[in-house]
Design a protein around this motif. Structure first.
Motif, PDB file in Angstrom:
ATOM      1  N   CYS A  36       0.862  -1.180   0.000  1.00 57.87           N
ATOM      2  CA  CYS A  36       0.000   0.000   0.000  1.00 57.87           C
ATOM      3  C   CYS A  36       0.901   1.234   0.000  1.00 57.87           C
ATOM      4  CB  CYS A  36      -0.907  -0.019   1.229  1.00 57.87           C
ATOM      5  SG  CYS A  36      -2.104   1.309   1.230  1.00 57.87           S
ATOM      6  N   ASN A  37       0.666   2.112  -0.934  1.00 57.87           N
ATOM      7  CA  ASN A  37       1.529   3.268  -1.155  1.00 57.87           C
ATOM      8  C   ASN A  37       0.935   4.547  -0.573  1.00 57.87           C
ATOM      9  OD1 ASN A  37       2.414   5.620  -2.917  1.00 57.87           O
ATOM     10  ND2 ASN A  37       3.898   4.057  -3.528  1.00 57.87           N
ATOM     11  N   ALA A  38      -0.391   4.672  -0.615  1.00 61.19           N
ATOM     12  CA  ALA A  38      -1.065   5.866  -0.092  1.00 61.19           C
ATOM     13  C   ALA A  38      -2.518   5.524   0.219  1.00 61.19           C
ATOM     14  CB  ALA A  38      -1.011   7.015  -1.097  1.00 61.19           C
ATOM     15  N   ILE A  39      -3.022   6.122   1.299  1.00 66.92           N
ATOM     16  CA  ILE A  39      -4.410   5.929   1.710  1.00 66.92           C
ATOM     17  C   ILE A  39      -5.042   7.310   1.820  1.00 66.92           C
ATOM     18  CG2 ILE A  39      -5.940   5.053   3.521  1.00 66.92           C
ATOM     19  CD1 ILE A  39      -3.547   3.193   4.347  1.00 66.92           C
ATOM     20  N   ILE A  74      -7.366   4.181  -2.550  1.00 64.13           N
ATOM     21  CA  ILE A  74      -6.178   3.567  -1.966  1.00 64.13           C
ATOM     22  C   ILE A  74      -5.214   3.281  -3.120  1.00 64.13           C
ATOM     23  CG2 ILE A  74      -5.295   1.720  -0.493  1.00 64.13           C
ATOM     24  CD1 ILE A  74      -7.557   3.425   0.815  1.00 64.13           C
ATOM     25  N   THR A  75      -3.959   3.658  -2.950  1.00 65.36           N
ATOM     26  CA  THR A  75      -2.944   3.460  -3.983  1.00 65.36           C
ATOM     27  C   THR A  75      -1.999   2.340  -3.559  1.00 65.36           C
ATOM     28  OG1 THR A  75      -3.068   5.819  -4.519  1.00 65.36           O
ATOM     29  CG2 THR A  75      -1.153   4.607  -5.347  1.00 65.36           C
ATOM     30  N   PHE A  76      -1.718   1.437  -4.493  1.00 62.24           N
ATOM     31  CA  PHE A  76      -0.818   0.311  -4.253  1.00 62.24           C
ATOM     32  C   PHE A  76       0.302   0.325  -5.280  1.00 62.24           C
ATOM     33  CE2 PHE A  76      -4.974  -0.992  -2.749  1.00 62.24           C
ATOM     34  CZ  PHE A  76      -4.688  -1.585  -1.525  1.00 62.24           C
ATOM     35  N   ASN A  77       1.486  -0.150  -4.869  1.00 64.43           N
ATOM     36  CA  ASN A  77       2.536  -0.443  -5.835  1.00 64.43           C
ATOM     37  C   ASN A  77       2.022  -1.618  -6.647  1.00 64.43           C
ATOM     38  OD1 ASN A  77       3.981   1.434  -4.382  1.00 64.43           O
ATOM     39  ND2 ASN A  77       5.520   0.008  -3.650  1.00 64.43           N
ATOM     40  N   TYR A  78       2.047  -1.512  -7.967  1.00 62.31           N
ATOM     41  CA  TYR A  78       1.484  -2.571  -8.794  1.00 62.31           C
ATOM     42  C   TYR A  78       2.507  -3.668  -9.033  1.00 62.31           C
ATOM     43  CZ  TYR A  78      -1.170  -5.011 -12.303  1.00 62.31           C
ATOM     44  OH  TYR A  78      -1.860  -5.973 -12.982  1.00 62.31           O
ATOM     45  N   THR A  79       2.180  -4.872  -8.583  1.00 62.91           N
ATOM     46  CA  THR A  79       2.961  -6.079  -8.869  1.00 62.91           C
ATOM     47  C   THR A  79       1.956  -7.195  -9.130  1.00 62.91           C
ATOM     48  OG1 THR A  79       3.013  -6.911  -6.590  1.00 62.91           O
ATOM     49  CG2 THR A  79       4.769  -5.352  -7.214  1.00 62.91           C
TER      50      THR A  79
END
Length: 160
Positions: A36-39, A74-79
């Motif tokens: 999770c990169n940003a909430i 919610i932002t996630f690093n995409y993998t």
């Protein structure tokens, strides 16, 4: 005189989800959604109700309900692993919904007694990330806020 903390860091914050096992009851364990990169925050604006009478020369108001705005990103690093975790969460939400159970989300903060809780609906599909040169590939996932629960006793999410 008690010494107060200077504040809390966002280092180590975890984002997790859980499906109710009993309708209307907070789950007791949460699964972490990793990377999770940003909430986004949830702002509560108070609606106003006009309480004026005919004799009032100036409008009078009373507080109405609070509005969360309904959207939460919610932002996630995409993998590949993150995409799998998000698809698993969406599947768990759909299964719960078919049984009239809600899905809760928690923002867990290290060294804090409480976490922030939201009952929300995830998207049915993952959105396509935005692509730019020489940047971290992230995915912004939009949720529909059903019920903002606010601060409740923290339950640390664990890896799924």
């Amino acid at each position: 005189m008690a010494v107060q903390e200077a504040g809390l860091s966002t280092l180590g914050v975890k984002f997790g989800y859980a499906v109710e096992t009993v309708a209307g009851t907070q789950p007791s364990t949460f699964t972490q959604l990793e990377r999770c990169n940003a909430i986004a925050g949830i702002e509560l604006s108070t609606e106003t109700i006009d309480a004026s009478a005919l004799e009032d020369y100036i409008t009078k108001y009373i507080a109405g309900r609070q509005d969360s705005g309904g959207e939460w990103t919610i932002t996630f690093n995409y993998t590949a692993e993150v995409a799998t975790q998000l698809q698993t969460m969406i599947s768990a939400y759909n299964t719960a919904k078919a049984s009239n159970l809600k899905t809760w989300f928690e923002v867990w903060i290290p060294n804090a007694t409480n976490g922030f809780y939201v009952v929300a609906q995830p998207p049915q599909r993952l959105p396509m990330p935005e692509f730019s040169q020489n940047e971290l590939l992230t995915i912004e996932v939009g949720f529909a806020v059903e019920d903002y629960k606010g601060e409740l006793t923290a339950i640390e999410p664990t890896a799924g």
